[in-house]
Scaffold this active site. Sequence first.
Site, mmCIF file in Angstrom:
data_model
loop_
_atom_site.group_PDB
_atom_site.id
_atom_site.type_symbol
_atom_site.label_atom_id
_atom_site.label_comp_id
_atom_site.label_asym_id
_atom_site.label_seq_id
_atom_site.Cartn_x
_atom_site.Cartn_y
_atom_site.Cartn_z
ATOM 1 N N LYS A 73 2.676 1.959 3.226
ATOM 2 C CA LYS A 73 1.937 2.148 4.489
ATOM 3 C C LYS A 73 2.128 1.004 5.477
ATOM 4 O O LYS A 73 2.225 1.223 6.671
ATOM 5 C CB LYS A 73 0.435 2.226 4.173
ATOM 6 N N LYS A 122 -8.382 14.511 -2.776
ATOM 7 C CA LYS A 122 -8.738 13.915 -1.482
ATOM 8 C C LYS A 122 -8.656 14.948 -0.368
ATOM 9 O O LYS A 122 -7.734 15.748 -0.316
ATOM 10 C CB LYS A 122 -7.787 12.759 -1.185
ATOM 11 N N ASP A 133 0.804 -1.224 0.000
ATOM 12 C CA ASP A 133 0.000 0.000 0.000
ATOM 13 C C ASP A 133 0.841 1.279 0.000
ATOM 14 O O ASP A 133 1.578 1.551 0.960
ATOM 15 C CB ASP A 133 -0.956 0.003 1.215
ATOM 16 N N LYS A 150 -8.078 -1.434 3.620
ATOM 17 C CA LYS A 150 -7.434 -0.122 3.742
ATOM 18 C C LYS A 150 -7.347 0.287 5.215
ATOM 19 O O LYS A 150 -6.350 0.857 5.659
ATOM 20 C CB LYS A 150 -8.239 0.893 2.933
#
Length: 531
Positions: free
Chosen positions: A487, A414, A311, A360
Amino acid sequence: VHPTSARRPYSLVVQSENTSYSDEYITSKFTNRGADVVVSDGQFIVTPTSKPYEFQTARKVSKTGLMLIGMGGNNGTTLCATVLANRHNISWHTKSGAQQPNYIGSMLRASTVRLGMDASGKDVHVPVSDVLPMVHPDDLVIGGWDISGVPMDQAMKRAQVLDWDLQRQVAPHMARIGKPLPSIYYPDFIAANQEARADNVIPGQDKQEHLERVREDIRRFKRENDLDRVVVFWTANTERYSDIIPGVNDTADNVLASIKKSHSEVSPSTVFAVAAILEGEPFVNGAPQNTFVPGVIALAERHNSFIGGDDLKSGQTKLKSVLAEFLVNAGIKPLSIASYNHLGNNDGHNLSAEAQFKSKEISKSSVVDDMVSANALLYKPAEQGAVKGSKAAKGEHPDHVVVIKYVPAVGDSKRAIDEYYSEIFCGGRSTINIFNECEDSLLATPLILDLTILTELLTRVKYRDASAQAEFAPLYPVLSLLSYMLKAPLVKPGTDVVNSLNRQRNALEAFLKACVGLEGSSDLLLETRIW
Ligand code: NAI
Ligand code: DG6
């Protein structure tokens, strides 16, 4: 040409008995220094350790292909279009004036590393990409797959990320790339709302045939473009987690057998990862799902094939891995971290489904764990022998909540809001609020480029234990040195994950420097502190 796009010949020379150069290799000696700690009767007994190694880096940069899975999505089209804009030096008009293409946001091309001091005592910095010979992003040969068969120029338009004047100029180049290759679609793994996109799929449900087809795609791409190396990169929709089932995906042989049997728990991303591993090409997972089930990691080990994930760490999480560490290292105790974001692109649409959001949520949530567990003064550690699953068994931890909402109107832009609520001196409280607004794909694209370029480099680095005079061997297949851009970094099983962005960067910088024989931290700056 923007400085981050400039092409410079490799020109770093280290003059030291630790570094030697041949036409083929840069070879360096490195001493790995650490410390062994034994805790006994409340005492910490520390023994410094040191072990000599040698690194050997092949100087010839591979002609590298980047095969994107999800090529027709926002990240995929943005990456292709911006590399083309850089390659052809296309500038475009925005409402604020002319804009040049560049690689801002790429840690390799737009950030620098300190080499030392010049004769006047001033620091000398070079771009990180100048420390060792690395692929220039303009030179990547890009291809890939998508379950959506929309041609790349139209897919770029659909993404609504880039300025219209850039789209207009780059469209003929994008059109020449044509349609992505058909891909593997198992509807159960991504959100049901993606079904309408799936008009470019490899027929049938036979997973072994799918594996063979993808392997052939990689081989053909490599052959037709005369490539030395292909990095296969998942930037397709976030999948749901796969269940880890003994006998199905727990060992290398079981994963291979499950693909043969078309077992329902084998995801498309796992089939792609297995294909890359069997082809001996690196695979990087830019999304959060558990593509790397234990059997896939074992297969990568068996084939000495490189993998990295999971990620992309583009915005909110990157800041969190800095801010949480800053607070905890300052002796301040975060009590809660509440992270909210909304976005309106197709990624947001897919993540509006519960199972995909869950993937996520997991990757976004793990990022403060190591900082918290490193400070037993602020957070009570897990109690040995406490009831399994109880708070005491888990140890103290700040409340950490992650929310993502789909708001179509904002598209790729975003919005992320974070609240850090902390305990300060003698019962006080501190609240930090952060609001960030940013085009998601413009953050993600430089990370994909950095991951690809670093991965190619790491395939050229070998090491050996200098004391044993062993043969040079490739690095361990799980490339945890990629953690800075990820991530939820995948690490060697049994080793700790490092989430701190600073530590991740230090590790990478130290590794690159070690490969040219530059050892040690330069931040002590002892010469500036003594007479
Ligand atoms: P997107 O939804 O615009 O693109 C994904 C593409 O993958 C779509 O074109 C879709 O048709 C395709 N796809 C879905 N399943 C596929 C399969 N099995 N094989 C081939 N193609 C398939 O999403 P976007 O914004 O490009 O993001 C891509 C991925 O990267 C997502 O998983 C996202 O969560 C992840 N990511 C994105 C970040 C960002 O900042 N943009 C940061 C971190 C992760
Ligand atoms: C919504 O959270 C969409 C996601 O794909 C993120 O944009 C992506 O994971 C980046 O996350 P972060 O936390 O690094 O900004």
